[in-house]
Design a protein around this motif. Structure first.
Motif, PDB file in Angstrom:
ATOM      1  N   UNK A 195       0.820  -1.222   0.000  1.00 12.93           N
ATOM      2  CA  UNK A 195       0.000   0.000   0.000  1.00 12.93           C
ATOM      3  C   UNK A 195       0.851   1.267   0.000  1.00 12.93           C
ATOM      4  N   UNK A 196       2.083   1.160   0.487  1.00 12.35           N
ATOM      5  CA  UNK A 196       2.964   2.344   0.488  1.00 12.35           C
ATOM      6  C   UNK A 196       3.740   2.482  -0.818  1.00 12.35           C
ATOM      7  N   UNK A 197       3.602   1.498  -1.717  1.00 14.70           N
ATOM      8  CA  UNK A 197       4.287   1.565  -3.004  1.00 14.70           C
ATOM      9  C   UNK A 197       5.746   1.176  -2.960  1.00 14.70           C
ATOM     10  N   UNK A 198       6.203   0.535  -1.906  1.00  9.61           N
ATOM     11  CA  UNK A 198       7.609   0.155  -1.761  1.00  9.61           C
ATOM     12  C   UNK A 198       7.862  -1.327  -2.047  1.00  9.61           C
ATOM     13  N   UNK A 199       6.855  -2.042  -2.520  1.00 10.35           N
ATOM     14  CA  UNK A 199       7.039  -3.460  -2.784  1.00 10.35           C
ATOM     15  C   UNK A 199       7.807  -3.658  -4.096  1.00 10.35           C
ATOM     16  N   UNK A 200       8.861  -4.444  -4.030  1.00 13.48           N
ATOM     17  CA  UNK A 200       9.663  -4.786  -5.217  1.00 13.48           C
ATOM     18  C   UNK A 200       9.530  -6.279  -5.493  1.00 13.48           C
ATOM     19  N   UNK A 201       9.851  -6.729  -6.719  1.00 19.12           N
ATOM     20  CA  UNK A 201       9.811  -8.174  -6.988  1.00 19.12           C
ATOM     21  C   UNK A 201      10.669  -8.985  -6.024  1.00 19.12           C
ATOM     22  N   UNK A 202      11.825  -8.454  -5.661  1.00 22.22           N
ATOM     23  CA  UNK A 202      12.692  -9.179  -4.727  1.00 22.22           C
ATOM     24  C   UNK A 202      12.042  -9.308  -3.354  1.00 22.22           C
TER      25      UNK A 202
END
Length: 544
Positions: free
Chosen positions: A114-121
């Motif tokens: 939800x904060x937009x900090x999710x990466x594939x790794x």
């Protein structure tokens, strides 16, 4: 709560042991079964959300398929030690700790999303950690289930548990595919965390039996080795694992690459992907309802062969077709075939295992299942990236059809009726327990057991034929080594010799590990001899 009380607690009426649904009349089993199914639905929603997130990020096919590997690989790494711990720890507390860990982990995942900090790794890492939780939980839950129902219902409870897991595998992705468009990936992750919380509440509401198994607990490594020996010397379990691998490796192409098939071959969005998964889910539900009827109509090998053929033909159709109605129509029988194989093998293995080794042997089964899933998901991702989706599905279909043909030679052994029934039939040990000598504790040393047989010349072939199953029986129940010797000084005399890790392990052989099948095997061997001597027990003498 005693074990007997636990089995009857919450039962609303006299259950019919013959009914496949009888365990659901038991309140404790019913509550945990529903909570487990809900939690498993959430876990598969998590998998779909992760795959769709990577698709939206235009990730390579290999990376999308790695979601399956990240979910399954922890089972390969952790389930064996978790199976040993599940034999000797409070299984209810293990489950509670794991579910709380997963609630916290999904909360972190939602925060990143939800904060937009999710990466594939980060996504693959959290998926791997959630898989670690599932790996620790699997043996504890599967070993807890048989303690909640009557002995006559263990097979039905195992089948229901397996059906619940595999229905969740079909229903969870279907629901996720339908909801991802409206809730988004973060919403699916949040729902997954909520299902873990539901399982926590269910565990707290059901007083599960916590009594430790009788006898002393073996050391960790010794316990791990005992589970491996049991599986290695159980013909039924070995052949079931072979049939499992022959099916899962090619069949997993569907779950690893279906998102890519929906987007690239059929031009579908998240709603269309959900429709495909819903079709497979409907087929799985139908398969679960048909399983009792199929079990009466076909033997286990025939069920596996027909299911493999249906699944293989379905993969060939999906690989060549571009029509949504054709894909939906194909996924219905494919869903039936999937659950007939996976749920059927799991319930058959679980129902065949005696209590003393159930969690450890089931952990080995899960290691084989999930390692095959993890490896094949990565394999099919590479194949699709290098050759294309049609070629990957076509190759899987051909392998499934070949596996079906192999059933002619590698049949699933019939389940021995007495494999699970523990009996105490060995003569009482009229031997003083070994104790300390010369400063060394012989209690921890190996025990050598020797039994003398006198065999008539005309009965030698019969005796040797009966000795093979007895060797497997000794090794399944604890023997580290086993040999049969012919006496040169006395013709017609043979000596059976086997070694057990220590005296406590040999006592466990006597009291809690021998089943009706072991008794029948040993009685056939003794019947082939004209005279059987008493067993001799030898312990190591410490050297100065």
């Amino acid at each position: 709560m005693t074990s007997a009380a636990a089995r009857t607690a919450g039962t609303t009426g006299p259950p019919d042991p013959a009914s496949p649904w009888a365990p659901l009349r038991n309140k404790a089993f019913r509550v945990l079964w529903i909570a487990s199914a809900v939690s498993n639905v959430g876990a598969w929603m998590q998998t779909v959300g992760a795959q769709w997130y990577l698709l939206d990020a235009h990730a390579a096919p290999t990376l999308v398929a790695l979601v399956q590997s990240a979910t399954s690989l922890p089972v390969f790494l952790l389930t064996l030690p978790a199976g040993v711990l599940a034999e000797f720890l409070d299984r209810r507390r293990v489950l509670l700790a794991v579910q709380c860990f997963q609630v916290l982990l999904t909360a972190l995942l939602c925060l990143l999303t939800f904060s937009g900090h999710l990466t594939p790794t980060a996504l693959l890492l959290t998926t791997f950690l959630l898989g670690c939780g599932s790996a620790v939980q699997l043996p504890a839950y599967q070993a807890l289930v048989p303690t909640l129902v009557a002995p006559a219902q263990i097979g039905a409870a195992a089948s229901l548990s397996s059906i619940g897991v595999n229905l969740a595998r079909a229903v969870g992705p279907a629901v996720a595919g339908l909801l991802v468009g409206s809730l988004g990936v973060g919403g699916l992750f949040a729902l997954n965390g909520l299902t873990f919380a539901v399982f926590v509440v269910a565990l707290l509401s059901v007083p599960a039996p916590t009594a430790a198994p009788p006898g002393p607990h073996p050391r960790f490594v010794q316990g791990l080795q005992a589970g491996g020996r049991y599986v290695r010397h159980s013909p039924f379990v070995r052949r079931a694992l072979l049939r499992l691998v022959l099916f899962v490796v090619p069949a997993n192409v569907l779950w690893a690459l279906l998102p890519l098939l929906a987007q690239q071959r059929l031009g579908l969005g998240s709603a269309g992907y959900g429709l495909l998964l819903a079709a497979a889910g409907v087929g799985a539900v139908a398969g679960a309802l048909l399983m009792p009827r199929l079990a009466r109509a076909l033997d286990p090998t025939a069920r596996l062969a027909w299911s493999g053929a249906v699944f293989g033909a379905g993969m060939l159709v999906l690989g060549t077709g571009r029509s949504l109605p054709l894909a939906l129509g194909t996924l219905l029988p494919v869903g039936v075939a999937w659950i007939v194989v996976i749920a059927g093998l799991n319930s058959a293995v679980q129902a065949s295992l005696p209590p003393w080794v159930r969690a450890r042997a089931l952990s080995i089964y899960q290691v084989v299942l999930f390692s095959a899933t993890a490896a094949s998901a990565a394999l099919w991702g590479v194949v699709a990236q290098r050759t294309g989706l049609p070629q990957a599905f076509g190759a899987a279909g051909v392998l499934l059809l070949a596996g079906t043909l192999s059933a002619r030679w590698w049949r699933l052994h019939e389940h021995p009726a007495g494999a699970r029934e523990v009996v105490d039939y060995w003569p009482a040990l009229d031997v003083a327990a070994p104790g300390p000598a010369d400063g060394e504790d012989e209690h921890t040393g190996p025990v050598l057991v020797q039994i003398r047989y006198e065999v008539a010349p005309g009965q030698l072939a019969r005796f040797l034929s009966a000795a093979g199953p007895v060797e497997h029986s000794r090794r399944r129940t604890g023997a580290l080594s086993w040999e049969l010797y012919r006496c040169l000084d006395e013709p017609g005399v043979l000596v059976e010799q086997f070694t057990v890790a220590d005296w406590d392990d040999h006592l466990a052989q006597h009291r809690e590990r021998l089943t009706r099948t072991d008794q029948q095997d040993q009685e056939r061997l003794r019947a082939a001899a004209t005279r059987v001597g008493d067993a001799r027990h030898l312990v190591r003498v410490p050297r100065p």
